[in-house]
Design a protein around this motif. Structure first.
Motif, PDB file in Angstrom:
ATOM      1  N   ASN A 163       1.943  11.936  -2.583  1.00 38.09           N
ATOM      2  CA  ASN A 163       2.362  10.921  -3.549  1.00 38.09           C
ATOM      3  C   ASN A 163       3.727  10.319  -3.247  1.00 38.09           C
ATOM      4  O   ASN A 163       3.831   9.139  -2.968  1.00 38.09           O
ATOM      5  N   GLU A 182       2.302   7.412  -1.026  1.00 38.92           N
ATOM      6  CA  GLU A 182       2.225   6.151  -1.752  1.00 38.92           C
ATOM      7  C   GLU A 182       3.582   5.515  -1.965  1.00 38.92           C
ATOM      8  O   GLU A 182       3.735   4.308  -1.911  1.00 38.92           O
ATOM      9  N   ASP A 222       0.852  -1.179   0.000  1.00 41.16           N
ATOM     10  CA  ASP A 222       0.000   0.000   0.000  1.00 41.16           C
ATOM     11  C   ASP A 222       0.893   1.236   0.000  1.00 41.16           C
ATOM     12  O   ASP A 222       0.615   2.235  -0.645  1.00 41.16           O
TER      13      ASP A 222
END
Length: 877
Positions: free
Chosen positions: A492, A522, A383
């Motif tokens: 991000n 991320e 994840d």
RNA sequence: GGGAGUUUAGCUCAGCUGGUUCAGAGCACCUCGUUUACACCGAGGGGGUCGGGGGUUCGAAUCCCUCAACUCCCACCA
């Protein structure tokens, strides 16, 4: 052309464009969810440098990468937001302020908390933020209006709120524990802030008399000064050597205190004498033993590392002085057996480098296990992704063995712990955000109405990382305003060094799930560590760290950026040397001169020559192919490969091949069509280059033609990778090889490029012959698609094609013959190895058909080549 | 003491699940070059038994075992 220097002048160009972008507000980002212009949000938060910091090479690399990712995202139409900021760096900053005050003759303890903080803020205003200014020189396109500081009002509030949240949830507790004590900074530090290294020291063997006997037991210690704090001697219960001593007492030398001889399995029988001194106040293990065996804890050290009254001897001496001075005392007592050289691990404070002292004190802790669970899962499930992946292992190990986090610091610069004491002892406290709330809660707890004076707030502040773990949330004031956070969070990409994977990365992931229920980012890109060319870490003491601003002045920001990038695959350490920036600098000059060339052309209204038309077609295809490659590199965070791709695309394909192919002869002009295509392709290249070299790409963009307001590479669009004609590209590659071979023949015969040669290819035209005009121009040959006339010549084989260049009078038959024979021998050898393979039944039977077919083709090709060489040899007689 | 990673040209590194001359790239190096964009350049060129050893396979830089060297992380052995 005359007004353009042959040398690129980066200083003025870089300043000009940075100012331009800033003036136009291009770095700014606002949440804009309904704007169709954007393909989405793309967020990066900067790893906040310490306010005390100055820019070093690590920052350069780190921020170059962030800038590349942000600029690329912007070109792709994302609403890109890069949030800059600074960390208050509690210990480091407080140390600097204390030092500065000391220089002025002021002692921290004399002026008190309020006054000290005033000085600290002054210091911050004065020196803090230097590093952010330096980042601008690098070209960092941060949204500077968003600059955050971990002690900004709202940020401060969010730190308190999270403390309270965790306390209410039972995840923060206060207790007396053995902690790592920094005797210089006078504060506890977390386990992560202690650096253990092997150091040379001494091992002292000391004998203790067994009370009531003439017997002695010998122990070994690296810290003889703590002997006076001993409260037991410990042996293994099964150790035969000492069984007769069970229940007896030993006499501590010098202080002559009787202490019990205890038994515990903790002792390793075959290490040393198998006999251990126990000093519960000054060793974490001994502390545990002390608890278990109910021993006295004699704290013989003051907070600053000097011996306390409890030591009885050498009171007031520093622990290291005391270590030396206790030796003669032990000798005098007849207790010293021997002293040997010894290597052992010593823990030092990350900040002050002072040797860490295990010390018993009341501190605040965070229970980590519950926080770690979702954070570990996130990374294991992908994840949150790590680049390079190997850090997942490191992360997993740490997360699954996580210990509670000591978050209180005995400092003033930082977020003060929102705990308020109201009783006699220090166990009566409430946790509240403000004094008023605290008063209310405390009154309830005490069962009587308290006055403000009855309360006092905890004196400690929190570990710096207890605020920075909120960074991706709190920079958006996320606990108080949802609009920004909802738009930009999760962020991000995070770009940081692997050295703070536990300090920061892991804890941010925990905080993200705990406070937002979502990951904070991320992807995590771990950069390598910049070393000097001898592989040593860069450090102030070694003086091997170049000043980044000097480098920028010498090689330009673009040059330094490219240099760092090209040698920095994710996670690999970088042996830094100025010369790697030279390559970047040279590249800027190359680009500059390509621009000069194009700008210098006279344009004429005339038809497009065939060679230009072909060159344009080829380069368009070539660029399309490379865009796909570059996109792929970016997707995999292989920025060094992306940099190399662009470097070669511009230098080799665009400059060395394309521009040479279309370049008009001296005094001649260019046709409009070719010029337009060239400009438009150079624009594309500028956009591709822009994330890595923002300045020169902007300069090229504007140099190519007049631009209207707002038309700049910064705001251009990342080019689309259209399908490329692979055959055309490989045909051109073949033509390049032919040109190189012809040039090589020229070089070996010292023939001028001006002298035209003939080139024969007897198999006739292939698809590559579409580029005949390119061949003619760049190799200066007259091409004949037929067999060469007999006579001396130079020849070469590419694939199965044999090319011949007649060289009458330049080559003697013998020389040519021996060269051909050499080639023939090689080809025959090659054929043999292929045949051997093909005659192996196991190979033909076992290998996949495609492989066998490929081998058959090799056989055919080799045979073709051999035949043509033999024919050639025959003509030579 | 545990764990991870690295070891391919002088340097920094690519080589995906073994198979198209797979041994590559950039820099550095060598030779030549005052060709009218660039000497911060151009043209051409040399260079590695893929750390050692063993194994699996028709075939290994690529898979397995083993040894060695280096790097990093974690760990309370006096």
């Amino acid at each position: 052309m005359s007004e353009l220097s042959t040398r690129y002048n980066p200083a003025s160009v870089e300043e000009k464009w940075y100012k331009h972008w800033m003036d136009k507000g291009y770095f700014k980002s606002m949440p804009d969810p309904n704007n169709e212009k954007y393909t989405g949000a793309f967020t990066v938060v900067i790893p906040p440098p310490n306010v005390t910091g100055v820019l070093h090479m690590g920052h350069m690399l780190n921020n170059t990468i962030q800038d590349i990712l942000i600029r690329k995202a912007r070109l792709e139409g994302k609403n890109a937001c890069w949030v800059p900021g600074m960390d208050h760096a509690s210990i480091a900053t407080e140390a600097k302020v204390v030092k500065r005050l000391r220089e002025k003759g002021i002692k921290k303890s004399d002026i008190g908390r309020e006054e000290f903080l005033k000085h600290a803020w002054e210091w911050k205003e004065e020196y803090g933020g230097v590093i952010l200014e330096q980042l601008k020189k690098l070209g960092a396109s941060c949204d500077w209006d968003r600059t955050r500081f971990t002690m900004d009002e709202k940020y401060y509030e969010s730190v308190l709120d999270t403390f309270i949240h965790l306390y209410d949830k039972g995840l923060i507790y206060r207790g007396a524990r053995m902690v790592n004590w920094d005797c210089e900074a006078l504060t506890a530090v977390s386990d992560e802030e202690v650096i253990h290294t092997e150091e040379n020291g001494k091992l002292y063997s000391v004998r203790y008399q067994v009370a009531g006997t003439n017997e002695f037991v010998t122990i070994a210690t690296t810290r003889p000064e703590t002997i006076v704090g001993d409260s037991a001697i410990c042996v293994h219960p099964d150790d035969e050597r000492y069984k007769h001593l069970h229940g007896k007492k030993a006499i501590v030398p010098i202080v002559n205190r009787e202490v019990p001889i205890i038994q515990d399995e903790y002792v390793t029988m075959d290490f040393g004498t198998g006999c251990l001194k126990v000093t519960p106040a000054h060793d974490a293990n001994d502390y545990e033993l002390g608890l278990k065996h109910n021993l006295e804890t004699i704290d013989i050290l003051n907070a600053n590392g000097t011996l306390s009254e409890a030591a009885q001897v050498l009171v007031g001496e520093d622990r290291f002085e005391a270590r030396k001075k206790i030796v003669p005392l032990l000798e005098a007592a007849g207790a010293l057996v021997k002293v040997e050289d010894y290597q052992n691990k010593v823990g030092r404070s990350e900040r002050t480098n002072s040797v860490i002292e295990p010390r018993l004190s009341k501190q605040w802790f965070v229970k980590m296990k519950p926080l770690a669970e979702p954070a570990l899962k996130a990374v294991e499930d992908g994840d949150v992704k790590f680049y390079p992946q190997k850090y997942v292992n490191t992360y997993r190990y740490w997360m699954s063995n996580i210990k509670d986090w000591c978050i209180s610091r005995q400092l003033w610069w930082g977020h003060r712990i929102p705990a308020w004491y109201f009783g006699e002892g220090d166990d009566d406290f409430v946790v509240a955000k403000t004094a008023e709330e605290a008063l209310k809660k405390a009154s309830e707890a005490a069962g009587r109405t308290l006055a403000t004076n009855d309360l006092h707030q905890d004196e400690d502040v929190m570990d710096t990382w207890f605020s920075s773990w909120l960074w991706p949330i709190s920079v958006f004031d996320g606990f108080y305003k949802r609009d920004e956070l909802d738009y930009y969070y999760p962020t991000n990409d995070l770009v940081t060094g692997p050295d703070i994977i536990f300090f920061w990365v892991a804890r941010m992931i925990m905080a993200g799930y705990e406070f937002e229920g979502k990951k904070p980012f991320e992807n995590v890109y771990f950069t390598g560590i910049i070393r000097d060319k001898l592989g040593r870490k860069m450090s102030k003491s070694l003086g091997n760290s170049p000043d980044p601003i000097d480098l920028i002045e010498k090689y330009s920001a673009d040059g330094v950026r490219l240099g760092l990038l090209m040698t920095a695959p994710a996670g690999n350490d970088i042996p830094f040397d100025d010369s790697i920036c030279e390559q970047g600098r040279n590249f800027t000059n190359k680009i500059w001169n390509a621009l000069r060339l194009i700008k210098g052309w006279e344009v004429a209204d005339k038809p497009q020559p065939e060679v230009n038309k072909l060159a344009v077609e080829w380069l368009e295809n070539r660029i399309n192919k490379e865009i796909s490659e570059i996109n792929d590199h970016y997707k995999k965070y292989r920025l060094n490969d992306a940099a190399m791709s662009i470097y070669k695309l511009i230098w080799d394909e665009f400059c060395s091949w394309y521009l040479e192919a279309i370049k008009p002869a001296y005094g001649d002009s260019i046709d409009q069509t070719t010029l337009d295509s060239t400009v438009s392709m150079f624009e594309k290249l500028s956009t591709l280059l822009h994330p890595m070299m923002p300045f020169i790409s902007e300069e090229v963009w504007h140099g190519l033609k007049e631009r209207s307001e707002g038309d700049c590479v910064f705001k251009s669009n990342w080019p689309v990778a259209n399908p490329a004609d692979e055959t055309m590209i490989s045909d051109f590659e073949l033509v390049k090889s032919i040109i190189t071979e012809v040039r090589s023949i020229r070089a070996s015969k010292s023939l001028s490029p001006k002298e035209q040669l003939a080139l024969y290819q007897k198999a006739g035209k292939g698809s590559y012959s579409r580029f005949e005009s390119v061949l003619v121009k760049l190799a200066n040959v007259d091409v004949h698609w037929s067999a060469a006339p007999e006579g001396p010549s130079g020849s070469f084989i590419l694939g199965t094609l044999e090319f011949t260049v007649p060289l009458t009078g330049l080559v003697d038959a013998g020389e040519e013959k021996s060269k051909l024979e050499e080639e023939l021998a090689y080809q025959k050898g090659f054929l043999n190895s292929v045949l051997k393979k093909l005659s192996n039944e196991k190979f033909v039977g076992g290998a996949p058909e495609a492989v066998v077919a490929a081998e058959r083709k090799k056989q055919n090709d080799a045979e073709t080549r051999i035949k043509s060489i033999e024919e050639k040899l025959a003509t030579l007689g």
